[in-house]
Design an enzyme around this catalytic site. Structure first.
Site, PDB file in Angstrom:
ATOM      1  CD  GLU A 136      -2.807   1.107   2.356  1.00 56.28           C
ATOM      2  OE1 GLU A 136      -3.694   2.029   2.428  1.00 56.28           O
ATOM      3  OE2 GLU A 136      -3.046   0.296   3.404  1.00 56.28           O
ATOM      4  CG  ASN A 140      -9.874  -1.230   2.073  1.00 56.87           C
ATOM      5  OD1 ASN A 140      -8.940  -2.180   2.127  1.00 56.87           O
ATOM      6  ND2 ASN A 140      -9.440  -0.084   2.920  1.00 56.87           N
ATOM      7  CD  GLU A 141     -10.082  -1.650   6.716  1.00 58.91           C
ATOM      8  OE1 GLU A 141      -9.787  -0.705   7.033  1.00 58.91           O
ATOM      9  OE2 GLU A 141      -9.378  -2.681   6.828  1.00 58.91           O
ATOM     10  CD  GLU A 164      -6.091  -4.346   5.043  1.00 63.50           C
ATOM     11  OE1 GLU A 164      -5.924  -3.956   5.834  1.00 63.50           O
ATOM     12  OE2 GLU A 164      -6.455  -3.394   3.897  1.00 63.50           O
ATOM     13  CE1 TYR A 187      -3.315  -5.285   9.542  1.00 62.11           C
ATOM     14  CE2 TYR A 187      -5.645  -4.995   9.476  1.00 62.11           C
ATOM     15  CZ  TYR A 187      -4.307  -4.865   8.802  1.00 62.11           C
ATOM     16  OH  TYR A 187      -4.253  -4.651   7.625  1.00 62.11           O
ATOM     17  CG  ASN A 206      -7.527   2.686   5.477  1.00 61.99           C
ATOM     18  OD1 ASN A 206      -8.305   1.742   5.413  1.00 61.99           O
ATOM     19  ND2 ASN A 206      -7.103   3.143   6.935  1.00 61.99           N
TER      20      ASN A 206
END
Length: 507
Positions: A29, A174-175, A294, A246, A74
């Site tokens: 990223e 993404n997210e 991720e 995570y 992000n």
């Protein structure tokens, strides 16, 4: 003191599923020094004519990555992909509000594609469904995958890329459920946008596969309702649903930290339940697969971040031996669900909670988490067997019935090799008994690799890059269809057995 013992029984006929080669992926990223001063640093002593650091590339090649996701994260939700193509001197510098940095765009789509080809990995591309949408997703797909004769495909040719990239896998944003995300959306807003984007992208290229955005984390108040809603919109058009996780140590509690991958296990099971619920509602014959694009461990960074810089380290951390054990258990958690997880991307590859650390203008070296990934990538390609495990357990303030021995068994049917990965979460050695009788007594011990250190807070540094490194283990004794081995305290282990009756038994 009573000796602790555990047992592992496997049958070659009891299979969870074949491990996808794309289980061994990573993530690059535009964040901190992942790209700039990480994989890309013109002027570095090892940089090639493209600015790619060869010392980093050599380490990446060791990992045998199958896929690499790009450009975020992000970062994607505010990114104009067109800024990163064409002559570098004509590319704009822009602010990136996601990570509060300056993006010079000297490394973009075409540089990434060239880099992935040099390391031998396939690209996974993420499109911006934050500040942008259907039109831009269609355009980048045309640029990358269309043969020629159109505006964007001919522009690609003018940039020196005559043949299309034919990128297979595309993430639909993404997210977008996260309040930290640029242009956050509700599940219904995102679901509708993802549906319409998916339709157009597959009209342009029917051979691609698409990943819909699942919940960003299990602790989200909308989990797993977000997943259900998104799937009700996208089930017929998306090929996979994403998961992110995570694992972070927030208290001085090693026992609880080592147990945290159990939450990752529950997240996978709950997302599978949401997928299968929507399958039932839709009366669909399709089984929705998962992209765990991720995943990683996390701890407080060693270097303070300075915003509005280029290539300033963000979450640059020297992982401890303790982290490598948790990382190993997380890797095994993914393998245990090989029947549903088709893609997994460790996040991130270089300098941000990484497997590889670098110094600007200086050295590159392996973080301890490098090694469990390396071993899984090398020896974990095959079929996951459904193991019968008996292990002593422990309790913490947060978790109960935590197995001390955390194993996964992989059988390569082509080579006849059986590999057993084991994490010992405890502070004592454990006698491990293997029951391989279903293999007909034809297995012979081949190798035992162990990763351990007398200090759980030990780290690797540029001056001492092998403080934590794999070593030969104590081996295993094997007699017929049974074997025995000792599992060292707080250790990551790889036992390899081969179907070779002519090989001598024992260590």
């Amino acid at each position: 003191m009573t000796m602790k013992s555990a047992s592992l029984t496997v049958s070659k006929d009891y299979k969870i599923g074949k491990i996808s080669d794309r289980m061994f992926g990573s993530f690059v990223e535009h964040m901190g020094s992942v790209v700039y001063n990480g994989i890309y640093e013109p002027g570095h002593p090892t940089a090639d004519e493209n600015g790619f650091r060869q010392d980093v590339m050599d380490l990446v090649k060791e990992l045998q990555l199958s896929v690499v996701r790009y450009p975020g994260g992000n970062f994607t939700s505010g990114y104009n992909w067109e800024d990163g193509i064409g002559p570098k001197e004509a590319r704009p510098s822009r602010i990136d509000p996601a990570w509060r940095q300056i993006e010079p765009n000297t490394f973009g789509l075409n540089e990434f594609m060239q880099w992935t080809r040099q390391v031998g990995a396939e690209a996974i591309m993420t499109v911006n469904l934050g500040t942008r949408g259907i039109e831009q997703a269609k355009d980048i797909l045309e640029y990358c995958n269309f043969a020629g004769g159109t505006m964007w495909s001919d522009l690609r040719k003018s940039h020196g890329i005559l043949e299309p990239y034919r990128i297979k896998t595309w993430c639909l944003g993404n997210e977008l459920d996260g309040e930290w995300q640029i242009a956050r959306k509700t599940a219904a807003q995102y679901g509708q946008l993802a549906l319409e984007t998916a339709k157009v992208m597959k009209w342009v290229d029917p051979d691609i596969e698409l990943v819909a955005v699942g919940s960003s984390a299990r602790h989200m108040s909308t989990f797993p309702e977000w997943d259900r809603t998104v799937l009700e919109y996208t089930y017929d058009h998306a090929d996979m649903l994403s998961l992110h996780h995570y694992i972070g140590k927030r208290e001085n509690d090693t026992a609880s930290y080592l147990a945290m991958p159990m939450e990752m296990e529950r997240q996978i099971e709950e997302v599978i339940a949401a997928c299968d619920y929507v399958r039932g509602v839709k009366r669909s014959n399709k089984v929705m697969q998962l992209s765990f694009d991720e995943w990683n461990v996390w701890r407080e960074p060693d270097v303070a971040y300075t915003p509005w810089q280029i290539g300033c380290p963000y979450d640059w951390v020297k992982f401890h031996m303790e982290d490598a054990l948790v990382f190993g258990s997380a890797m095994l958690t993914l393998l245990r669900h090989a029947d549903r997880i088709q893609i997994a991307c460790q996040s991130l590859l270089v300098n941000t909670i990484p497997m590889i650390l670098t110094e600007k203008g200086g050295k590159a070296w392996r973080n301890p988490t490098f090694y469990p990934f390396l071993h899984a990538s090398r020896y974990g390609r095959g079929v996951v067997l459904r193991s019968l495990v008996s292990s002593p357990k422990y309790d913490t303030a947060k978790y109960s019935d935590v197995p001390i021995i955390d194993p996964v068994t992989v059988y390569n049917e082509e080579t006849g090799e059986l590999t057993v990965f084991v994490v010992n979460r405890g502070d004592e050695p454990v006698k491990l008994e293997f029951d391989f009788r279903d293999f007909g007594g034809a297995l012979a011990f081949a190798q035992h690799i162990v990763l351990k250190h007398e200090r759980l807070n030990a780290v690797n540094t540029s001056d001492n890059p092998f403080e934590i490194a794999p070593q030969a283990g104590s081996g295993a004794t094997i007699d017929g269809g049974r074997a025995e081995a000792w599992v060292d305290p707080y250790s990551w282990n790889v036992w390899r057995f081969r179907a070779d009756p002519n090989t001598a038994r024992g260590c």
